[in-house]
Motif scaffolding. Structure first.
Motif, short mmCIF file in Angstrom:
data_model
loop_
_atom_site.label_atom_id
_atom_site.label_comp_id
_atom_site.label_asym_id
_atom_site.label_seq_id
_atom_site.Cartn_x
_atom_site.Cartn_y
_atom_site.Cartn_z
N ILE A 14 19.28 0.20 10.81
CA ILE A 14 18.92 -1.20 10.95
C ILE A 14 17.40 -1.41 10.99
N SER A 43 22.91 2.94 14.33
CA SER A 43 23.03 1.63 13.68
C SER A 43 24.46 1.26 13.32
N GLY A 48 27.96 -4.15 17.49
CA GLY A 48 27.67 -5.21 16.53
C GLY A 48 27.26 -6.50 17.21
N ILE A 50 24.65 -9.15 18.49
CA ILE A 50 23.30 -9.70 18.49
C ILE A 50 23.24 -10.50 19.78
N TRP A 71 20.11 -12.40 10.55
CA TRP A 71 21.47 -11.90 10.39
C TRP A 71 22.37 -12.93 9.69
N PRO A 147 29.05 -3.52 12.65
CA PRO A 147 27.89 -2.74 12.19
C PRO A 147 28.20 -1.82 11.02
N VAL A 151 25.69 -2.99 8.03
CA VAL A 151 24.59 -2.09 7.64
C VAL A 151 24.78 -1.59 6.22
N MET A 361 20.28 -3.81 17.14
CA MET A 361 20.92 -4.87 16.37
C MET A 361 20.35 -6.23 16.76
N THR A 362 19.98 -6.38 18.03
CA THR A 362 19.48 -7.65 18.53
C THR A 362 18.05 -7.92 18.11
#
Length: 375
Positions: A14, A43, A48, A50, A71, A147, A151, A361-362
């Motif tokens: 990511i 990743s 998953g 956010i 995203w 994810p 990804v 991810m965030t």
């Protein structure tokens, strides 16, 4: 006629994808080099989520909100599942509910946080156990992707763009100036970005040793697709998550809550367990997780840890099917000085981008733009 600037990005997780997207949007020619046939690290081994609610107000929270917007954009372009779910942090004691109320008061007019009654929770979440429930913290900011899908499809989408090329299955073993090497093969560019997670120690062992950074191993599981398209509603967390995320430190009663947890759940805290669940577009449930820190991480997953996670999850969640489809562990680098990232220029050509801990991810898409903006 001017020549476009060029960059090499090492790593297609990511962070690497975020840097690649930001560079391409600024007119750079980008080559991404990944050691595996596709991204296989932290990743793709996460919830998953956010998760802006976990970030403190200021740069981290702003970065998380910007990442969420990206995203949404990438989901539309790369055609992967993304759902603006919001989140529920459940409270089963008066003290947990006090933390909820203190947090919502502190965030009034700043975040979307709101205290809910058990009746309001029931309307949002068929997966919540209502017995003993005092209420919950609701936030509208959170989003869920899968994810594994997101990804992979983001990489495929970026690879389809003009002036972006992905090279798979090539491990970069050294960097000299603006040239990277994989065995006898080499590639050169104006800038090199090292986005290979904890593996950056292979390329720059002295930098890794001198940096306040460690590694974290987490254990997670995925439950099977729930029957009849049953959905849990927002992702669920319980009290242990209050003491895990820095964003909740504005609640004055948090130290008292942590002290009680230390007496009530000593083993869970020792193993870094705080329990959450999210649901992907297929209806599968991702559950976890534990946190083991250090440089000598146990290579073997412990069934006992997985069982502790499941047992605690059953105190606040109810599902149609608890069958486990898969289990795994992930390892990511984490700063030990409280920093939310590690961005270091090795020289005029090479920059390491790393160290977001469990918030990749965030935060990554927001960080990618910030890094590229300062070139």
């Amino acid at each position: 006629m001017s020549t476009k600037p060029s960059a090499i990005v090492i790593g297609a997780g990511i962070v690497g994808l975020s840097i690649t997207r930001a560079l391409q949007s600024k007119g750079w020619k980008v080559r991404v080099i990944e050691r595996h046939p596709q991204a296989q690290g932290a990743s793709v081994r996460n919830f998953g989520m956010i998760w802006p609610i976990g970030q403190t107000l200021g740069p981290a929270y702003d970065r998380a909100l910007r990442a969420k917007e990206i995203w949404k954009e990438m989901s539309a372009k790369a055609e992967f599942f993304a759902e603006e779910t919001g989140s529920l942090h459940l409270a089963y004691t008066d003290l947990e509910m006090k933390v909820v109320e203190e947090y919502t008061a502190a965030m009034d007019g700043v975040k979307s946080a709101k205290a809910l009654s058990p009746t309001q929770v029931a309307a949002l979440s068929p997966a919540t156990k209502l017995e003993g429930l005092k209420g919950a913290l609701w936030s509208a900011d959170e989003m869920i992707v899968d994810p594994r899908e997101a990804v992979l499809k983001t990489a495929k989408y970026l690879n389809s763009l003009e002036d972006v090329e992905f090279i798979w299955n090539k491990a970069i073993s050294r960097i000299e100036g603006n040239t990277v090497y994989s065995g006898k093969k080499s590639w050169s560019a104006d800038k090199v970005f090292v986005c290979s997670g904890a593996d950056f120690e292979t390329l720059y062992p002295e930098v890794f040793e001198a940096t306040p950074i460690t590694k974290c191993k987490l254990q997670m599981m995925r439950l099977v697709q729930q029957p009849q398209d049953w959905r849990i509603g927002p992702p669920l967390c319980a009290g242990l998550s209050f003491i895990h995320y820095k964003g909740f430190e504005v609640a004055k009663s948090l130290p008292e809550l942590k002290s009680i947890y230390q007496e009530q759940y000593p083993e869970l805290l020792e193993l870094g367990i705080h329990v959450m669940v999210s649901q992907n577009g297929l209806g599968e449930l991702t559950i976890g997780d534990s946190h083991e820190y250090g440089l000598n991480l146990d290579p073997f997953d412990q069934n006992h840890i997985n069982q502790l996670i499941i047992d605690f999850l059953k105190t606040f969640a109810q599902f149609k099917d608890w069958s486990i489809g898969s289990s795994w562990h992930g390892i990511y680098p984490k700063m030990t000085n409280g920093a939310i990232d590690f961005v270091k220029d090795i020289d005029d050509s090479v920059t390491i981008v790393n160290g977001m801990g469990g918030a990749g991810m965030t935060l990554s898409f927001g960080l990618g733009e910030e890094v590229v903006e300062r070139i």
